[in-house]
Motif scaffolding. Structure first.
Motif, PDB file in Angstrom:
ATOM      1  N   PRO A 171      17.458 -19.380   9.063  1.00 29.76           N
ATOM      2  CA  PRO A 171      16.617 -18.553   8.122  1.00 29.76           C
ATOM      3  C   PRO A 171      15.004 -18.660   8.508  1.00 29.76           C
ATOM      4  N   LEU A 172      14.791 -19.900   9.092  1.00 22.88           N
ATOM      5  CA  LEU A 172      13.113 -20.075   9.432  1.00 22.88           C
ATOM      6  C   LEU A 172      12.972 -19.297  10.649  1.00 22.88           C
ATOM      7  N   LEU A 173      13.724 -19.215  11.601  1.00 26.85           N
ATOM      8  CA  LEU A 173      13.624 -18.230  12.849  1.00 26.85           C
ATOM      9  C   LEU A 173      13.357 -16.761  12.475  1.00 26.85           C
ATOM     10  N   ALA A 174      14.443 -16.566  11.630  1.00 30.88           N
ATOM     11  CA  ALA A 174      14.492 -15.154  11.142  1.00 30.88           C
ATOM     12  C   ALA A 174      13.545 -14.512  10.394  1.00 30.88           C
ATOM     13  N   ALA A 175      12.783 -15.478   9.727  1.00 28.18           N
ATOM     14  CA  ALA A 175      11.439 -15.063   8.940  1.00 28.18           C
ATOM     15  C   ALA A 175      10.601 -15.015   9.835  1.00 28.18           C
ATOM     16  N   LYS A 176      10.236 -15.990  10.814  1.00 23.93           N
ATOM     17  CA  LYS A 176       9.457 -15.915  11.534  1.00 23.93           C
ATOM     18  C   LYS A 176       9.240 -14.655  12.580  1.00 23.93           C
ATOM     19  N   ARG A 177      10.416 -14.196  12.976  1.00 24.70           N
ATOM     20  CA  ARG A 177      10.356 -12.854  13.740  1.00 24.70           C
ATOM     21  C   ARG A 177      10.137 -11.923  12.735  1.00 24.70           C
ATOM     22  N   ARG A 178      10.477 -11.786  11.583  1.00 26.27           N
ATOM     23  CA  ARG A 178      10.145 -10.436  10.883  1.00 26.27           C
ATOM     24  C   ARG A 178       8.979 -10.534  10.030  1.00 26.27           C
ATOM     25  N   LEU A 179       8.439 -11.637   9.904  1.00 26.53           N
ATOM     26  CA  LEU A 179       7.240 -11.652   8.812  1.00 26.53           C
ATOM     27  C   LEU A 179       6.033 -10.858   9.674  1.00 26.53           C
ATOM     28  N   PRO A 180       5.697 -11.054  10.687  1.00 28.40           N
ATOM     29  CA  PRO A 180       4.530 -10.120  11.329  1.00 28.40           C
ATOM     30  C   PRO A 180       4.465  -8.677  11.033  1.00 28.40           C
ATOM     31  N   TRP A 181       5.757  -8.214  11.145  1.00 29.50           N
ATOM     32  CA  TRP A 181       5.955  -6.746  10.789  1.00 29.50           C
ATOM     33  C   TRP A 181       5.837  -6.388   9.463  1.00 29.50           C
ATOM     34  N   LEU A 182       6.463  -7.399   8.629  1.00 32.72           N
ATOM     35  CA  LEU A 182       6.144  -7.016   7.027  1.00 32.72           C
ATOM     36  C   LEU A 182       4.653  -7.513   6.573  1.00 32.72           C
ATOM     37  N   ILE A 183       3.909  -8.029   7.401  1.00 32.00           N
ATOM     38  CA  ILE A 183       2.463  -8.309   7.000  1.00 32.00           C
ATOM     39  C   ILE A 183       1.761  -7.136   7.435  1.00 32.00           C
ATOM     40  N   ILE A 184       1.921  -6.697   8.550  1.00 34.66           N
ATOM     41  CA  ILE A 184       1.494  -5.347   8.974  1.00 34.66           C
ATOM     42  C   ILE A 184       1.787  -4.269   8.103  1.00 34.66           C
ATOM     43  N   LEU A 185       3.015  -3.978   7.629  1.00 31.09           N
ATOM     44  CA  LEU A 185       3.449  -2.915   6.648  1.00 31.09           C
ATOM     45  C   LEU A 185       2.690  -3.366   5.288  1.00 31.09           C
ATOM     46  N   MET A 186       2.742  -4.520   5.037  1.00 32.90           N
ATOM     47  CA  MET A 186       2.007  -4.688   3.678  1.00 32.90           C
ATOM     48  C   MET A 186       0.552  -4.297   3.748  1.00 32.90           C
ATOM     49  N   ILE A 187      -0.296  -4.405   4.913  1.00 36.57           N
ATOM     50  CA  ILE A 187      -1.422  -4.106   4.755  1.00 36.57           C
ATOM     51  C   ILE A 187      -1.738  -2.467   5.013  1.00 36.57           C
ATOM     52  N   LEU A 188      -0.641  -2.005   5.620  1.00 36.07           N
ATOM     53  CA  LEU A 188      -0.595  -0.677   5.770  1.00 36.07           C
ATOM     54  C   LEU A 188      -0.278  -0.032   4.490  1.00 36.07           C
ATOM     55  N   GLY A 189       0.607  -0.623   3.470  1.00 35.79           N
ATOM     56  CA  GLY A 189       1.101  -0.196   2.161  1.00 35.79           C
ATOM     57  C   GLY A 189      -0.244  -0.174   1.431  1.00 35.79           C
ATOM     58  N   ILE A 190      -1.145  -0.749   1.596  1.00 35.81           N
ATOM     59  CA  ILE A 190      -2.513  -0.959   0.605  1.00 35.81           C
ATOM     60  C   ILE A 190      -3.083   0.570   0.742  1.00 35.81           C
ATOM     61  N   GLY A 191      -2.640   1.342   1.935  1.00 36.31           N
ATOM     62  CA  GLY A 191      -3.172   2.584   1.916  1.00 36.31           C
ATOM     63  C   GLY A 191      -2.519   3.458   0.783  1.00 36.31           C
ATOM     64  N   THR A 192      -1.562   3.193   0.541  1.00 40.64           N
ATOM     65  CA  THR A 192      -0.567   3.952  -0.758  1.00 40.64           C
ATOM     66  C   THR A 192      -1.508   3.717  -1.818  1.00 40.64           C
ATOM     67  N   ALA A 193      -1.697   2.434  -2.174  1.00 40.99           N
ATOM     68  CA  ALA A 193      -2.641   2.127  -3.385  1.00 40.99           C
ATOM     69  C   ALA A 193      -3.887   2.964  -3.254  1.00 40.99           C
ATOM     70  N   SER A 194      -4.571   2.876  -2.017  1.00 39.40           N
ATOM     71  CA  SER A 194      -5.827   3.409  -2.154  1.00 39.40           C
ATOM     72  C   SER A 194      -5.740   5.074  -2.321  1.00 39.40           C
ATOM     73  N   ILE A 195      -4.591   5.844  -1.932  1.00 39.26           N
ATOM     74  CA  ILE A 195      -4.556   7.257  -2.215  1.00 39.26           C
ATOM     75  C   ILE A 195      -4.500   7.294  -3.546  1.00 39.26           C
ATOM     76  N   ILE A 196      -3.774   6.618  -4.531  1.00 39.61           N
ATOM     77  CA  ILE A 196      -3.689   6.689  -5.830  1.00 39.61           C
ATOM     78  C   ILE A 196      -4.848   6.320  -6.441  1.00 39.61           C
ATOM     79  N   GLY A 197      -5.651   5.445  -6.003  1.00 42.78           N
ATOM     80  CA  GLY A 197      -6.949   5.050  -6.653  1.00 42.78           C
ATOM     81  C   GLY A 197      -7.848   6.122  -6.449  1.00 42.78           C
ATOM     82  N   GLN A 198      -7.871   6.817  -5.246  1.00 39.15           N
ATOM     83  CA  GLN A 198      -8.598   7.943  -5.115  1.00 39.15           C
ATOM     84  C   GLN A 198      -8.481   9.204  -5.973  1.00 39.15           C
ATOM     85  N   PHE A 199      -7.428   9.314  -6.464  1.00 36.00           N
ATOM     86  CA  PHE A 199      -6.850  10.408  -7.217  1.00 36.00           C
ATOM     87  C   PHE A 199      -6.615   9.887  -8.662  1.00 36.00           C
TER      88      PHE A 199
END
Length: 455
Positions: A280-308
């Motif tokens: 589980p530790l190694l699986a999380a280590k390998r998946r986390l970087p992408w999840l963090i990147i996607l989480m940051i990109l996901g902020i864009g969704t919130a920004s879109i809703i905020g603008q409108f």
């Protein structure tokens, strides 16, 4: 040979366990050795350490070697740890060179060298040479145990020799014709050899036009060659056509499974973590970087809703269809991504004009799907707001544009990534989904803002 099915497997396994417990060697050997090797491997993995020790004593090294080859690497390591040193060396000498190479490449170098130092020098030198080739190349996959013949030999003499040498060869379906310097001159199939006149010379039977690969050829390319030319094995030669070994179709099946797993991992951004044996530790280590990147990109969704926010405040009903717009964009993009990833895996995108044809096909497909889904969404939206048709128009047009654009981005992004030789995980399903979520919501709220004056 007994072939087990789901119905008789449980009963058969029960009796094998019972024979081991009661130390009935002959009964165990009789029933176990009648099984197909695949069933033997699966049942062996169910045995406890105590029962495995009994199996080691009941089976000869030659009989057990077929089981060992089919075991996962983790289980192979357990077997080696349970075997005594003399048996390990005998087992390694019983295996084909490529199987030994595969196993030794998976264990620490100092342990591999320990076994190599105690093996037959000729065999050890051969295996060391195979280990020296880079991973994922034909050289690392090939075996050096194959049948050769000289051009001057007759069909009868080769058949007689086959009866003696066949048991030590990886495959006997091809005979590789060489000269005194081991330069490959041609290939002869076993079928042609059997049907030939006994006294005819090999040079009159062999095919002088043959397919071969270099030891540095990528393993995926080797797999494609065997598949495209319907070969059972392909010879590995030097640049001067001196034969070094062969890669067989069973090795290619392993490659196909490995490459397919990698494609799935890339598609889902889970590279290196789909194996159930990964912690589980190694699986999380390998998946986390992408999840963090996607989480940051996901902020864009919130920004879109905020603008409108003002648009959403004036027409709160828009919030009902936010999940629909976002999900349809992500789903559509992932479908197109799967098409492109498959084309990349098959190597078809390298062909002239294939991508242009694929892009045109996907764009038209997007238009058809967008039109259909847009019309359906229009009528669904009317059920939520029967005061007018404008809300239905907003939802229908938004979904149409989202599906069309998502289909195109799902096709173009992985192709661009592939062209720039970037890790294909960059164009993974979650990445495409997040991008299309942002694009879809931007389209949705933009159209709603433009039409707000009519509501």
């Amino acid at each position: 040979m007994v072939m087990l099915n789901l119905k008789n497997r449980e009963e058969y396994t029960f009796y094998l366990h019972l024979y081991l417990k009661q130390e009935k060697k002959e009964e165990f050997r009789r029933d176990f050795l009648e099984l197909h090797p695949t069933d033997q491997i699966e049942i062996f993995q169910e045995f406890s350490e105590m029962k495995r020790q009994v199996v080691y004593n009941y089976l000869t090294i030659e009989e057990f070697s077929e089981i060992f080859v089919g075991l996962p690497v983790k289980q192979q390591k357990i077997v080696i740890a349970e075997y005594d040193e003399h048996r390990v060396l005998t087992l390694l000498e019983e295996l084909s060179a490529d199987d030994v190479t595969d196993f030794l490449s998976e264990i620490p170098d100092h342990i591999a060298n320990y076994f190599l130092d105690r093996m037959n020098k000729t065999d050890a030198d051969n295996i060391k040479r195979l280990l020296s080739y880079h991973d994922d190349t034909a050289g690392s996959l090939m075996t050096t145990e194959f049948i050769t013949a000289l051009e001057t030999e007759t069909a009868q003499s080769i058949l007689q020799r086959l009866r003696i040498e066949a048991k030590d060869a990886e495959t006997i379906y091809y005979i590789y014709v060489i000269d005194e310097k081991r330069t490959l001159k041609g290939v002869l199939s076993l079928r042609e050899l059997i049907l030939a006149e006994p006294a005819i010379a090999v040079e009159n039977l062999m095919k002088k036009q043959f397919i071969s690969v270099l030891p540095t050829t990528d393993q995926e390319q080797v797999a494609d060659i065997i598949k495209d030319y319907d070969l059972i094995a392909v010879p590995v030669v030097t640049e001067k056509d001196v034969i070094l070994g062969i890669v067989t179709v069973d090795d290619v099946m392993d490659i196909v499974e490995e490459e397919t797993t990698e494609d799935i991992e890339d598609l889902m951004a889970t590279r290196g973590s789909v194996d159930i044996e990964v912690s589980p530790l190694l699986a999380a280590k390998r998946r986390l970087p992408w999840l963090i990147i996607l989480m940051i990109l996901g902020i864009g969704t919130a920004s879109i809703i905020g603008q409108f926010e003002s648009t959403l405040a004036e027409m709160a009903i828009l919030a009902i269809f936010i999940p629909l717009i976002a999900d349809m964009g992500g789903n559509t993009g992932t479908q197109s991504l799967a098409v492109v990833v498959r084309s990349i895996a098959l190597g078809s995108l390298e062909q002239h004009n294939v991508f242009r044809k694929l892009l045109k096909r996907e764009a038209i497909t997007g238009l058809l799907m967008g039109t259909t889904c847009g019309i359906i969404a229009f009528f669904i939206a009317l059920l939520f707001d029967i005061s007018g048709m404008y809300f239905g128009i907003i939802v229908g047009i938004s979904l149409f544009c989202t599906i069309v654009i998502s289909t195109i981005t799902g096709t173009i992004i992985p192709w661009i990534v592939h062209r720039f030789k970037v890790d294909p995980a960059v164009a993974s399903g979650p990445f495409i989904t997040t991008i299309n979520d942002i694009v879809g919501l931007f389209i949705y709220f933009s159209i709603a803002s433009l039409m707000l004056q009519y509501l």
